[in-house]
Design a protein around this motif. Structure first.
Motif, PDB file in Angstrom:
ATOM      1  N   GLY A 188       0.805  -1.293   0.143  1.00  0.00           N
ATOM      2  CA  GLY A 188      -0.022  -0.627   0.265  1.00  0.00           C
ATOM      3  C   GLY A 188       0.961   1.390   0.281  1.00  0.00           C
ATOM      4  N   VAL A 189      -0.231   2.368  -0.134  1.00  0.00           N
ATOM      5  CA  VAL A 189       0.510   4.054   0.442  1.00  0.00           C
ATOM      6  C   VAL A 189       2.195   3.848   0.764  1.00  0.00           C
ATOM      7  N   GLN A 190       2.200   3.278   2.119  1.00  0.00           N
ATOM      8  CA  GLN A 190       3.452   3.589   2.455  1.00  0.00           C
ATOM      9  C   GLN A 190       4.705   1.706   2.903  1.00  0.00           C
ATOM     10  N   HIS A 191       4.254   1.222   1.890  1.00  0.00           N
ATOM     11  CA  HIS A 191       4.998   0.276   2.170  1.00  0.00           C
ATOM     12  C   HIS A 191       6.557   0.685   2.102  1.00  0.00           C
ATOM     13  N   ALA A 192       7.345   1.572   1.802  1.00  0.00           N
ATOM     14  CA  ALA A 192       8.191   2.106   2.695  1.00  0.00           C
ATOM     15  C   ALA A 192       8.912   1.912   3.658  1.00  0.00           C
ATOM     16  N   LYS A 193       7.495   2.926   4.420  1.00  0.00           N
ATOM     17  CA  LYS A 193       8.624   2.964   6.338  1.00  0.00           C
ATOM     18  C   LYS A 193       7.616   1.314   6.770  1.00  0.00           C
ATOM     19  N   MET A 194       7.486   0.754   6.362  1.00  0.00           N
ATOM     20  CA  MET A 194       7.053  -0.495   6.772  1.00  0.00           C
ATOM     21  C   MET A 194       8.561  -0.870   7.531  1.00  0.00           C
ATOM     22  N   LEU A 195       9.459  -0.531   8.894  1.00  0.00           N
ATOM     23  CA  LEU A 195      10.689  -0.686   8.697  1.00  0.00           C
ATOM     24  C   LEU A 195      10.625  -2.270  10.189  1.00  0.00           C
ATOM     25  N   LEU A 196      11.280  -2.751   9.882  1.00  0.00           N
ATOM     26  CA  LEU A 196      11.685  -3.844  10.915  1.00  0.00           C
ATOM     27  C   LEU A 196      12.819  -3.901  11.695  1.00  0.00           C
ATOM     28  N   ARG A 197      12.301  -4.296  12.833  1.00  0.00           N
ATOM     29  CA  ARG A 197      14.269  -4.275  14.069  1.00  0.00           C
ATOM     30  C   ARG A 197      13.390  -6.063  14.646  1.00  0.00           C
ATOM     31  N   VAL A 198      14.900  -6.021  14.572  1.00  0.00           N
ATOM     32  CA  VAL A 198      14.586  -7.596  15.375  1.00  0.00           C
ATOM     33  C   VAL A 198      15.793  -7.393  16.918  1.00  0.00           C
ATOM     34  N   SER A 199      15.683  -7.451  17.615  1.00  0.00           N
ATOM     35  CA  SER A 199      16.528  -7.787  18.585  1.00  0.00           C
ATOM     36  C   SER A 199      16.967  -8.877  18.839  1.00  0.00           C
ATOM     37  N   VAL A 200      17.895  -9.182  18.992  1.00  0.00           N
ATOM     38  CA  VAL A 200      18.952 -10.408  19.428  1.00  0.00           C
ATOM     39  C   VAL A 200      19.361 -10.017  20.466  1.00  0.00           C
ATOM     40  N   ASP A 201      18.796 -11.092  21.600  1.00  0.00           N
ATOM     41  CA  ASP A 201      19.405 -10.671  22.839  1.00  0.00           C
ATOM     42  C   ASP A 201      19.869 -11.669  23.824  1.00  0.00           C
ATOM     43  N   SER A 202      20.708 -11.158  24.605  1.00  0.00           N
ATOM     44  CA  SER A 202      21.632 -12.706  25.290  1.00  0.00           C
ATOM     45  C   SER A 202      19.922 -13.227  26.270  1.00  0.00           C
ATOM     46  N   PRO A 203      20.302 -14.512  26.961  1.00  0.00           N
ATOM     47  CA  PRO A 203      18.867 -15.251  27.667  1.00  0.00           C
ATOM     48  C   PRO A 203      18.912 -14.381  28.796  1.00  0.00           C
ATOM     49  N   ASP A 204      20.129 -13.727  29.234  1.00  0.00           N
ATOM     50  CA  ASP A 204      20.200 -13.045  30.719  1.00  0.00           C
ATOM     51  C   ASP A 204      18.321 -11.205  29.524  1.00  0.00           C
ATOM     52  N   VAL A 205      19.710 -10.717  29.236  1.00  0.00           N
ATOM     53  CA  VAL A 205      18.618  -9.423  28.675  1.00  0.00           C
ATOM     54  C   VAL A 205      17.501 -10.070  28.024  1.00  0.00           C
ATOM     55  N   PHE A 206      16.971 -11.146  27.561  1.00  0.00           N
ATOM     56  CA  PHE A 206      15.445 -11.436  26.945  1.00  0.00           C
ATOM     57  C   PHE A 206      14.443 -12.134  28.190  1.00  0.00           C
ATOM     58  N   ALA A 207      15.360 -12.882  28.939  1.00  0.00           N
ATOM     59  CA  ALA A 207      14.548 -13.063  30.068  1.00  0.00           C
ATOM     60  C   ALA A 207      14.385 -11.922  31.172  1.00  0.00           C
ATOM     61  N   ALA A 208      14.426 -10.848  31.150  1.00  0.00           N
ATOM     62  CA  ALA A 208      14.710  -9.402  31.375  1.00  0.00           C
ATOM     63  C   ALA A 208      13.717  -8.824  30.838  1.00  0.00           C
ATOM     64  N   TRP A 209      13.400  -8.639  29.561  1.00  0.00           N
ATOM     65  CA  TRP A 209      12.880  -8.383  29.007  1.00  0.00           C
ATOM     66  C   TRP A 209      11.410  -9.305  29.291  1.00  0.00           C
ATOM     67  N   VAL A 210      11.393 -10.117  29.024  1.00  0.00           N
ATOM     68  CA  VAL A 210       9.815 -10.970  28.369  1.00  0.00           C
ATOM     69  C   VAL A 210       9.669 -10.316  30.202  1.00  0.00           C
ATOM     70  N   HIS A 211      10.427 -10.491  31.416  1.00  0.00           N
ATOM     71  CA  HIS A 211       9.943 -10.235  32.705  1.00  0.00           C
ATOM     72  C   HIS A 211       8.780  -8.698  32.604  1.00  0.00           C
ATOM     73  N   ASP A 212       9.622  -7.838  32.017  1.00  0.00           N
ATOM     74  CA  ASP A 212       8.958  -6.448  31.817  1.00  0.00           C
ATOM     75  C   ASP A 212       8.277  -6.003  31.149  1.00  0.00           C
ATOM     76  N   GLN A 213       7.869  -7.371  29.816  1.00  0.00           N
ATOM     77  CA  GLN A 213       6.544  -6.968  29.047  1.00  0.00           C
ATOM     78  C   GLN A 213       5.397  -7.430  30.009  1.00  0.00           C
ATOM     79  N   GLN A 214       5.594  -8.444  30.316  1.00  0.00           N
ATOM     80  CA  GLN A 214       4.593  -9.283  31.783  1.00  0.00           C
ATOM     81  C   GLN A 214       3.542  -8.028  32.497  1.00  0.00           C
ATOM     82  N   GLN A 215       4.591  -6.794  33.134  1.00  0.00           N
ATOM     83  CA  GLN A 215       4.189  -6.454  33.866  1.00  0.00           C
ATOM     84  C   GLN A 215       2.831  -6.030  33.592  1.00  0.00           C
ATOM     85  N   PRO A 216       1.497  -5.580  34.362  1.00  0.00           N
ATOM     86  CA  PRO A 216       0.479  -4.842  33.888  1.00  0.00           C
ATOM     87  C   PRO A 216       1.017  -3.073  33.593  1.00  0.00           C
ATOM     88  N   SER A 217       0.185  -3.050  32.832  1.00  0.00           N
ATOM     89  CA  SER A 217       0.407  -0.500  32.890  1.00  0.00           C
ATOM     90  C   SER A 217       0.836  -0.325  33.675  1.00  0.00           C
TER      91      SER A 217
END
Lengths: 557, 322
Positions: free
Chosen positions: B198-227
């Motif tokens: 569609g019109v804005q196809h160009a700015k449908m950018l994508l970032r993949v953050s590959v984390d070490s196991p600890d960093v990933f676990a911390a990220w998961v924990h944070d994301q699971q918190q309520p707002s």
């Protein structure tokens, strides 16, 4: 055979008022005039599509450029692609076919002259419909609204939810209408080749050009029909509540892809087979040798025609087909390299041991051979499904198909223009301007499309109106843009050559290239009914036989 | 090797994951064979052009008229067939190995949903919903922990392409697809939508953050918190919940539960907004809410036309969504 055909005067139109002349051209059913109309019409659209390409290239010159809006950019690449395929290359090839096939097989016209005129005017109407979208979409409200769905118009982007207004409808109708014109021309060429050949011209003695146009026309019949069916289904979806392609209502987006590419891939061969036809006529004449392996060339063409209908889903390797399907379309796509390779080798075999003359038609032919070789090899890379998971939808693909269409088909077309222009107008094209045209175009072409492969390998997707800095794409894109402008200059030189030579070119005479097929036996331009007495041939090269009675071809066939 | 020649974060010659690696190995094999064919055939062409050109004095002599040769033509039919067979067998192996790879029990499952013009990522087993920036754990070759993506689309066709991690696979409505990767290095990998959507196809950018196991676990924990709820942001939250924002956006645990736009529950954990079109700074957030076209023309985010006071309040609220 007879060469006294030039006793029929070529309709004297000097001295007539222009209204009469216009009337003659508008109502003509003469295959040569229709051929020229097709060619003139496609040259006009070539300039339009070229300007669209330059807009695209200026926009992509550097990252975060905002010369044009995303909306305008998307319309530009959609219109550029649609115009080039359907309203430049298809009509110009039909134009040459119309002009040359009857002359080369010793016929006075096509099998169905009125149908021929009807086909041309349908095609012309299709092009006008497509461009009327700039006004008719919502243009009357002051906003240009040409189609912006890409030339494949993938579902469901064409659903009314995502493509409101009428721009997609103009695209659909333009292709539907011109598609009927193409189908009728296909029927016409097949009937002409099968029924109108002069005495002695057995199928095995036809010029290769006629053979290749026969195969191309068969492909047109088989593959334009699913495209037309798909366009009708799309209209039903958009206006009658159908759900063929509407995924939200249980339809299938993938179904459209299959419909489109079962047309779309054979379409590539519909376009390239006439280019092969030009090569098969021009390379022998300028190598001063008959085509190497005529029966194998015919067989390879027919093989390409058949195999080309089983490769379409190599355009869909990223769509998520089963591993079995991906393997199947990998092998069929690779197999088509075999007959195509045979053709390249046979042209090489024709040049081998010859006495090559580097006139402009031959320069473009050598360019064709070199670039088509590369296009074939990058094609093999993309036939390798896993490699294609990286290459597909990137600028590598854009580079590849421009190598086929510009480096292959356009180069062959330029060769054909320089070769047959003397026959069509009675004047030679300037060799000097032709050499400038060739070298400017070769340099521009390679600067643009060689570099474009690299941007693809560095991850640049196609159809983006702008890109982020820091991806390593900036410098490369600037080079691509410079190359595009060089090609633009070369096209202007070509157009200037066409115009200037028409008035001031050297007189061509009947047979300026010392060639061997029947069109060179008649005057330039040929008289209205081509041949006063229908010629009789005894070999593949009737004029060789006449020029070398001591060593005629007929002795070796 | 070739990877160092080009400074690009999206280079297909710099694979960091098994699928991208297998593709590159096969690609180099194909490149080698095609390079040999190119050298041989273009060499023959060049030789013919030089050797058989018309020379002075030759002009009137026609060369020997040769019509063909069965032996030669058979040879140049058989040899290409053999090459095709070899290429096909090598290719079929890789197709099967990558496409039919079984999903190990320890694999991370993510559902990626393409929207006009952004990415939704759902982690069904972890209860996480996020957007545009995919977090996945690094995979140790000794103990592989691949990520398996299920690819869906909410509207038109899209394509998930992070060249250094895997080949691209399309996201097509009503046609679920699968893609897997096992990145062997931590870091941020870039890509973008590859299928015109569609019109804005160009700015449908994508970032993949590959984390070490600890960093990933911390990220998961944070994301699971309520707002996060903060009294300072109460005014902004009120504006947010009383305007059209909530029709499209979700903030978990509040009345905002729209699905058309990105989930904002942990907005501040992301480095970018507008699917990578701008850095996630307060100034950009403000601009994005008030005038999205200036960042990403024709995105489906409407200009909210808030008063300055309300705009400040909403931006303040956004900044608390950690």
């Amino acid at each position: 055979m007879s060469t006294n055909a030039m006793t029929i005067p070529a309709g004297n139109i000097e001295g007539r008022v222009w209204v009469d002349t216009l009337h003659q051209w508008l109502t003509t059913v003469d295959h040569k005039r229709l051929g020229l109309l097709y060619i003139a019409y496609s040259l006009l659209f070539l300039l339009v599509a070229g300007v669209e390409a330059l807009v695209i290239r200026v926009q992509l010159m550097h990252s975060h450029n905002n010369l044009v809006s995303p909306q305008v950019f998307n319309r530009m690449f959609t219109m550029h692609g649609t115009t080039m395929i359907f309203f430049v290359i298809m009509p110009v090839l039909f134009g040459f076919g119309n002009y040359l096939v009857p002359l080369m097989i010793g016929a006075r016209d096509m099998a169905f002259p009125r149908l021929n005129a009807f086909s041309f005017w349908l095609t012309a109407l299709g092009g006008l419909l497509l461009y009327f979208s700039f006004l008719g979409g919502s243009g009357l409200y002051g906003a240009g609204n040409a189609p912006d769905v890409g030339w494949w118009a993938y579902a469901p982007l064409t659903a009314r939810a995502f493509s409101p207004g009428h721009s997609s409808d103009y695209w659909t109708l333009a292709l539907l209408v011109s598609g009927f014109g193409s189908i009728a021309t296909g029927i016409n060429i097949i009937a002409t080749v099968l029924c109108m050949r002069c005495p002695g011209m057995e199928l095995s003695r036809m010029p290769l050009l006629a053979w290749l146009y026969l195969v191309m026309s068969g492909l047109v019949l088989i593959t334009i029909t699913p495209l037309s069916a798909a366009q009708i289904m799309l209209l039903i979806d958009r206006y009658l509540g159908g759900h063929f392609f509407d995924a939200q209502a249980g339809g299938s987006a993938v179904l459209w892809m299959h419909f489109f590419w079962i047309f779309g891939h054979p379409e590539v061969y519909i376009l390239i087979i006439p280019a092969f036809a030009f090569m098969s006529e021009i390379v022998p004449v300028f190598s001063r040798k008959p085509i190497f392996g005529y029966p194998v060339m015919v067989a390879a063409t027919v093989a390409i025609g058949f195999v080309s209908m089983s490769v379409w889903a190599h355009h869909m390797f990223t769509v998520g087909m089963s591993s079995t399907s991906n393997s199947f379309f990998t092998i069929t796509s690779m197999v088509i390299a075999v007959p195509t390779g045979i053709k390249i080798f046979n042209w090489l075999g024709t040049m081998w041991g010859g006495r090559i003359q580097f006139k402009t038609p031959m320069l473009f032919s050598i360019g064709f051979l070199f670039q088509f070789l590369i296009a074939g090899l990058t094609g093999i890379m993309q036939a390798t499904a896993p490699f294609d998971w990286q290459l597909s939808l990137s600028y590598f693909v854009v580079a590849h198909f421009h190598y086929v269409i510009v480096g292959g088909i356009m180069f062959a077309l330029f060769a054909a223009f320089y070769y047959w222009y003397p026959k069509m107008t009675g004047r030679m094209l300037s060799e000097k301007l032709g050499t400038w045209h060739f070298w400017l175009f070769v340099i521009g072409f390679h600067l643009t499309f060689d570099v474009m492969h690299v941007t693809g390998l560095l991850g640049m997707p196609r159809r983006i109106y702008t890109y982020e800095p820091g991806r390593g794409w900036d410098t490369l894109n600037l080079l691509v843009t410079i190359g595009a402008f060089l090609q633009g200059v070369a096209i202007l030189v070509f157009v200037a050559n066409l115009v200037i030579s028409y008035f001031k070119g050297e007189r061509a005479g009947n047979d300026p290239w010392d060639a061997w097929t029947l069109e060179w036996a008649v005057s330039s331009p040929p008289p209205a009914y081509n041949f006063a007495t229908i010629p009789v041939v005894t070999s593949r090269r009737p004029l060789w036989d006449e020029k070398h009675p001591e060593d005629p071809d007929s002795r070796y066939e | 090797m070739v990877g160092h020649a080009f400074a690009s974060p999206t280079n297909i010659f710099a694979p960091m994951s098994t699928p991208a690696h297998s593709i590159l190995d096969l690609s180099l094999f194909v490149l080698a064979i095609t390079a040999i064919i190119f050298i041989v055939v273009s060499g023959l062409l060049l030789y013919a052009v030089v050797k058989f050109r018309t020379r002075a004095g030759d002009e009137d002599r026609e060369p020997a008229q040769v019509y063909g040769s069965t032996q030669i033509e058979t040879a140049w039919t058989i040899i290409p067939i053999l090459i095709v067979v070899v290429l096909y067998l090598a290719t079929a192996r890789v197709i099967h190995a990558l496409q039919d790879a079984p999903e190990p029990p320890n694999a991370l499952d993510v559902i990626a949903i393409g929207h006009q013009y952004w990415w939704e990522f759902r982690y069904p087993k972890l209860g996480i919903v996020t957007a545009n920036e995919l977090h996945i754990p690094v995979s140790d070759p000794a103990r592989p922990m691949p990520t398996f993506l299920q690819l869906l689309s909410a509207d038109t066709d899209h394509s998930f392409w992070v060249p250094e991690l895997a080949g691209k696979t399309d996201l097509i409505p009503n046609h679920p697809n699968r893609l897997w990767m096992d990145p062997q290095r931590t870091g941020v990998f870039l890509g973008q939508c590859a299928q015109y959507c569609g019109v804005q196809h160009a700015k449908m950018l994508l970032r993949v953050s590959v984390d070490s196991p600890d960093v990933f676990a911390a990220w998961v924990h944070d994301q699971q918190q309520p707002s996060f709820s903060d009294a300072r942001a109460a005014a902004g939250q009120r504006v947010f919940e009383q305007t059209a924002c909530i029709n499209c956006h979700t903030v978990a645990g509040t009345s905002a539960n729209g699905r058309f736009g990105p989930d904002l529950t942990h907005l501040m954990s992301r480095a970018t907004i507008a699917s990578g079109a701008a850095q996630n700074t307060p100034e950009n957030l403000r601009l994005w809410i008030q005038e999205p076209d200036s960042i990403k023309p024709a995105s489906l985010m409407p200009a909210m036309k808030l008063s300055d006071t309300d705009l400040d309040a909403v931006v303040t609220y956004m900044e608390t969504l950690r």
